[in-house]
Each structure stands twice: as structure tokens, then as C-alpha cells.
Design a protein around this motif. Structure first.
Motif, PDB file in Angstrom:
ATOM      1  N   LEU A 104       0.760  -1.230   0.039  1.00 44.38           N
ATOM      2  CA  LEU A 104       0.056   0.140  -0.005  1.00 44.38           C
ATOM      3  C   LEU A 104       0.847   1.377  -0.048  1.00 44.38           C
ATOM      4  O   LEU A 104       0.530   2.528  -0.208  1.00 44.38           O
ATOM      5  CB  LEU A 104      -0.671   0.160   1.183  1.00 44.38           C
ATOM      6  N   MET A 105       2.061   1.207   0.237  1.00 42.27           N
ATOM      7  CA  MET A 105       3.119   2.455   0.191  1.00 42.27           C
ATOM      8  C   MET A 105       3.363   2.938  -1.016  1.00 42.27           C
ATOM      9  O   MET A 105       3.895   3.821  -1.449  1.00 42.27           O
ATOM     10  CB  MET A 105       4.223   2.244   1.151  1.00 42.27           C
ATOM     11  N   GLN A 106       2.989   1.972  -2.093  1.00 41.50           N
ATOM     12  CA  GLN A 106       3.128   2.438  -3.393  1.00 41.50           C
ATOM     13  C   GLN A 106       2.243   3.171  -4.053  1.00 41.50           C
ATOM     14  O   GLN A 106       1.347   2.843  -5.317  1.00 41.50           O
ATOM     15  CB  GLN A 106       3.126   0.950  -4.315  1.00 41.50           C
ATOM     16  N   VAL A 107       1.894   4.284  -3.215  1.00 43.92           N
ATOM     17  CA  VAL A 107       0.859   5.377  -3.612  1.00 43.92           C
ATOM     18  C   VAL A 107       1.109   6.003  -5.082  1.00 43.92           C
ATOM     19  O   VAL A 107      -0.042   6.406  -5.663  1.00 43.92           O
ATOM     20  CB  VAL A 107       0.833   6.337  -2.484  1.00 43.92           C
ATOM     21  N   ALA A 108       2.254   6.202  -5.598  1.00 42.21           N
ATOM     22  CA  ALA A 108       2.269   6.761  -6.662  1.00 42.21           C
ATOM     23  C   ALA A 108       2.471   6.015  -8.058  1.00 42.21           C
ATOM     24  O   ALA A 108       2.047   6.414  -9.186  1.00 42.21           O
ATOM     25  CB  ALA A 108       3.858   7.763  -6.749  1.00 42.21           C
ATOM     26  N   ALA A 109       2.481   4.874  -7.836  1.00 45.73           N
ATOM     27  CA  ALA A 109       2.519   3.861  -8.964  1.00 45.73           C
ATOM     28  C   ALA A 109       1.663   4.028  -9.877  1.00 45.73           C
ATOM     29  O   ALA A 109       1.839   3.907 -11.183  1.00 45.73           O
ATOM     30  CB  ALA A 109       2.946   2.446  -8.382  1.00 45.73           C
ATOM     31  N   ARG A 110       0.250   3.790  -9.655  1.00 47.23           N
ATOM     32  CA  ARG A 110      -0.775   3.974 -10.607  1.00 47.23           C
ATOM     33  C   ARG A 110      -0.645   5.106 -11.415  1.00 47.23           C
ATOM     34  O   ARG A 110      -1.013   5.187 -12.594  1.00 47.23           O
ATOM     35  CB  ARG A 110      -2.057   3.527  -9.599  1.00 47.23           C
ATOM     36  N   SER A 111      -0.345   6.246 -10.768  1.00 41.08           N
ATOM     37  CA  SER A 111      -0.404   7.519 -11.292  1.00 41.08           C
ATOM     38  C   SER A 111       0.638   7.703 -12.469  1.00 41.08           C
ATOM     39  O   SER A 111       0.375   8.029 -13.481  1.00 41.08           O
ATOM     40  CB  SER A 111      -0.405   8.862 -10.474  1.00 41.08           C
ATOM     41  N   VAL A 112       1.826   6.745 -12.304  1.00 42.75           N
ATOM     42  CA  VAL A 112       2.947   6.773 -13.074  1.00 42.75           C
ATOM     43  C   VAL A 112       2.479   6.153 -14.100  1.00 42.75           C
ATOM     44  O   VAL A 112       2.693   6.340 -15.361  1.00 42.75           O
ATOM     45  CB  VAL A 112       4.066   6.143 -12.426  1.00 42.75           C
ATOM     46  N   ALA A 113       1.926   5.000 -13.905  1.00 45.05           N
ATOM     47  CA  ALA A 113       1.366   4.130 -15.075  1.00 45.05           C
ATOM     48  C   ALA A 113       0.377   4.697 -15.943  1.00 45.05           C
ATOM     49  O   ALA A 113       0.451   4.566 -17.149  1.00 45.05           O
ATOM     50  CB  ALA A 113       0.871   2.769 -14.394  1.00 45.05           C
ATOM     51  N   GLU A 114      -0.591   5.426 -15.148  1.00 50.22           N
ATOM     52  CA  GLU A 114      -1.561   6.301 -15.900  1.00 50.22           C
ATOM     53  C   GLU A 114      -1.011   7.043 -16.864  1.00 50.22           C
ATOM     54  O   GLU A 114      -1.431   7.439 -18.157  1.00 50.22           O
ATOM     55  CB  GLU A 114      -2.403   6.787 -14.968  1.00 50.22           C
ATOM     56  N   LYS A 115      -0.002   7.765 -16.384  1.00 49.51           N
ATOM     57  CA  LYS A 115       0.611   9.176 -17.364  1.00 49.51           C
ATOM     58  C   LYS A 115       1.164   8.536 -18.308  1.00 49.51           C
ATOM     59  O   LYS A 115       1.271   8.913 -19.569  1.00 49.51           O
ATOM     60  CB  LYS A 115       1.615   9.712 -16.406  1.00 49.51           C
TER      61      LYS A 115
END
Length: 409
Positions: A104-115
Motif C-alpha cells: 500500500l505504500m506504492q501510492v504513486a505507482a498507478r499514477s505513473v502507469a496512468e501517465k
């Protein structure tokens, strides 16, 4: 096919990604792992030919601290963690086709993938880390009391609000900076509607029905053929199988080595102490005890009579796979869950108090060392899946261009 596997945590968080990386490479994929910059993580990954992308602070130094940050410091800390993830993970994923985030500490990962427009997969190592009507969320010290609420679905609501309060402002500021719209529920955004469960279905079953479409692959385990150190082999050969004590890469209770050795000796057994990140050591020069550093647990656990440990997902699964009885002394996070599962399956004992005494540990060992517990541990061992990482690797490559849930695991 290029994949980035990302996590933030201790050895138990990194090791499953090592297993997954090995299987992906065997299928011809290019893999890198984003993880804390601890030297042992870099060496472990280098040993299987996978580069480490260092992100965040060294975890061993953080675990050695006397306490966590104050509630007042948490928002600034969260903002710093997110900024590092957006920068480092974002750069590392630029030429990748898939981003796998574990924890759960991978808070930025989905945003990175989305971008970047690439596939994103969230993986959990334990069922209770995902919202479900079948269990409550973890009890965290910085969350308000919900003692008047007993229904699991209602308990998950303040859990989601807690993530929003901690990460929401920082996450949405970072998303705005890269041209993405804000998210309203940080936790659900991170885990998605279709998370993966990298845990054994017998040891840690995902219970249905839920609102999530979970794919349970089995635990991600990597075969280990390293020989045991010569001095350790000599100790094992010199007498009956010892009781192995390990608190892994976490903190250990005060006086853990002394309590464990005294309780083990009370049963007439030898003791084998893992030094671990808690730097445990022997309490005297008795020949019935030995301390060991890094060692192949897959080989070691087949030669001990029981394991006393903290209840990490990796250690619990390794002991269950080896068919060795366990005493679990949970310290934090998901460890009480694993302790309860060990007790429920009859493959060992759950020690309720995180700070054992010689007498309380002696009593728990009596359960673990009983013949019926050994028989049950042997039986359960035959049901533990060993192909979880291979299953996950094939699913990742087969579904790399899809956005939905894989058909099966």
C-alpha cells in the motif's frame, strides 16, 4: 517485454519480487526492481541478474530506530515519499510495458502507469490488506477509535478516510503537476478493483464474495539451492534438530534471545538463533546453541524441529512449506493474521502477547513440539503451492496489453 516491479519495505516485501523477476526473466522479459537502497537488496537482485532501482531511505536503518515519526510529521513524510516515487519510479518505468506495485505504500505507482499509458497491477501479500466484508482493516495507532462499530464494511470506511488524510493532498498535487485529474479515494485508487493476491490459497485464502475481483496466484517463492554454511551444517549434524528462532528483518521483543533460549532448553532442545536485523545473539557459550546470519531457509527449515518467529508472510509460508511446526509471536501489521492462521490450521501456536516470557513461550512450544502438530504440519505442507511466481509471470505476459482481470490463476 519490459517490466518494472516496485515495492517499499523490508526483506519480506522485496523477496517475492525477486521470485517474480526470476520467472519473468525465464520467459524472456526484461525486468528491473524499484526498492529501498539497502546493500543486501542490491546483492540479492544482482545474484539473479536483476538491476535495482534504489528508491526511498534504507529500510534497515529505519527499522533500527527507536520509534516512528510523530503524527504531526506524517503529512510531510508522506509528501516526501510520494515525490521520490513519482521521480524515481516514473523515470524507471518510462520504457516499460507493465508496472507491478506491491504494498500500500506504492501510492504513486498507478499514477505513473496512468501517465505513461502502461499496464498497472497491484499485488498484496496478505488478504487482510484488502477491503473485505470478511475481515476488519488493520488497527493503526494514528487512526481514530471505531470501538462502537462492529460491521466490517463500516470499519473499512474510516480506513479509506485515513489514507485520504495522509496521502490525498500530496498525491493530487503530484497528479496535477503531470496533467492528471485528482482521485477521491487514495486506497481504492492504489489497489484497483482487480488486485492480485500473492499468498498461498490454503495458508491465506481470499474469501468470497467481495466487491473486488481478486486473482490469487499463490505466494511468490524463488527456489534456493545455496548450500548451508559449513559451521551451521556441523552444528546441525552434531545433535537432534534444534528449534530455530528468527525475527527476520523486523524488530524483536526485548530480551528475545534470552527468553527463547531458556524456553527451548526447558524442553530439552537445542537452539538455533538467526541474528537478523534485530542483531540477536547467544546468551552464553553453551554448546547447545548456535547463532547464524544469512542462510538458505529452504534448506535450513527441513532440519529443525520447530520455528519461533515474528509472523512475516515469507517466514510463515516457508515454514508451512517445509512442514515444520511454528510458534508465531506477532509484532505488528499483518503478523497477527499469520499467527491466527497457523493456529487455525493446527500447524503451530499463536503467542498472543508480542513480548513473551520464558514460561509463556515454553507453553507455546509445548503445542508446537507435540507429535500431532508435527503430523498436521507435514500434511499441510503437501498442499502449499510452489508455482505462484510462475503463475503470476505467465499471467503478466499473457495479459500485458489488457486492462481487465486475468481469466484465471
Amino acid at each position: 517485454m519490459r517490466l518494472l516491479l516496485s515495492t517499499l519495505g523490508s526483506r519480506g516485501d522485496v523477496e517475492p519480487l525477486v521470485a517474480l523477476a526470476v520467472q519473468l526473466r525465464a520467459l524472456g522479459a526484461e525486468v528491473r526492481v524499484a526498492a529501498p537502497p539497502d546493500e543486501e537488496f542490491a546483492q540479492r537482485l544482482a545474484g539473479v541478474g536483476v538491476p535495482l532501482v534504489p528508491v526511498g531511505p534504507p529500510m534497515r536503518a529505519m527499522m533500527a530506530g527507536t520509534g516512528g515519526p510523530s503524527p504531526e510529521d506524517l503529512p510531510a513524510l508522506a509528501a516526501g515519499v510520494l515525490a521520490a516515487q513519482f521521480g524515481v519510479v516514473g523515470a524507471a518505468a518510462e520504457d516499460c510495458d507493465v508496472l507491478v506495485a506491491a504494498g500500500l505504500m506504492q501510492v504513486a505507482a498507478r499514477s505513473v502507469a496512468e501517465k505513461l499509458g502502461i499496464r498497472y497491477v497491484y499485488a498484496s501479500y496478505c488478504p487482510i490488506m484488502l477491503p473485505s466484508p470478511h475481515h476488519p482493516p488493520l488497527t493503526l495507532p494514528d487512526r481514530p477509535s471505531t470501538s462502537d462499530v462492529t460491521e466490517n464494511r463500516e470499519l473499512w470506511d474510516p480506513d479509506g478516510k485515513g489514507f485520504n488524510e495522509l496521502f490525498g493532498q500530496a498525491l493530487n498535487a503530484q497528479r496535477l503537476a503531470i496533467g492528471l485529474p485528482p482521485v477521491g479515494n487514495v486506497r481504492d485508487h492504489v489497489i484497483t478493483d482487480t488486485p492480485w493476491m500473492a499468498a498461498d490459497p490454503v495458508l491465506a485464502p481470499w474469501l468470497e464474495p467481495t466487491d473486488l475481483g481478486v486473482t490469487q496466484t499463490g505466494a511468490w517463492l524463488v527456489p534456493d539451492d545455496r548450500p548451508l554454511p559449513a559451521e551451521l551444517r556441523a552444528f546441525l549434524d552434531a545433535g537432534t534438530p534444534p528449534v530455530f528462532v528468527s525475527f527476520g528483518s523486523g524488530r524483536a521483543p526485548e530480551g528475545a534471545a534470552r527468553v527463547a533460549i531458556e524456553a527451548i532448553r526447558a524442553h530439552g532442545h537445542r537452539a538455533l538463533i538467526a541474528r537478523g536485523w534485530a542483531d540477536l545473539d547467544l546468551i552464553d557459550d553453551g554448546g547447545d546453541c548456535f547463532v547464524v546470519g544469512e542462510a538458505n531457509h529452504q534448506a535450513l527449515l527441513t532440519r529443525v524441529s520447530a520455528v519461533v518467529h515474528h509472523g512475516g508472510a515469507g517466514t510463515t509460508t516457508a515454514a508451512a512449506r517445509a512442514g515444520v511446526p511454528q510458534v508465531v509471536i506477532p509484532q505488528s501489521v499483518d503478523q497477527p493474521y499469520w499467527a491466527a492462521r497457523v493456529a487455525d490450521l493446527g500447524i503451530g501456536a499463536a503467542h498472543a502477547d508480542p513480548n513473551p516470557t520464558t514460561e509463556s513461550l515454553k507453553a507455546a512450544l509445548a503445542t508446537a513440539l507435540a507429535p500431532e502438530t508435527r503430523d498436521r504440519a507435514t500434511a499441510v505442507a503437501g498442499t502449499i503451492r510452489t508455482d505462484g511466481a510462475a503463475v503470476a509471470a505467465k499471467l503478466l505476459l499473457d495479459t500485458a496489453t489488457q486492462n481487465g482481470r486475468p481469466a484465471s490463476a
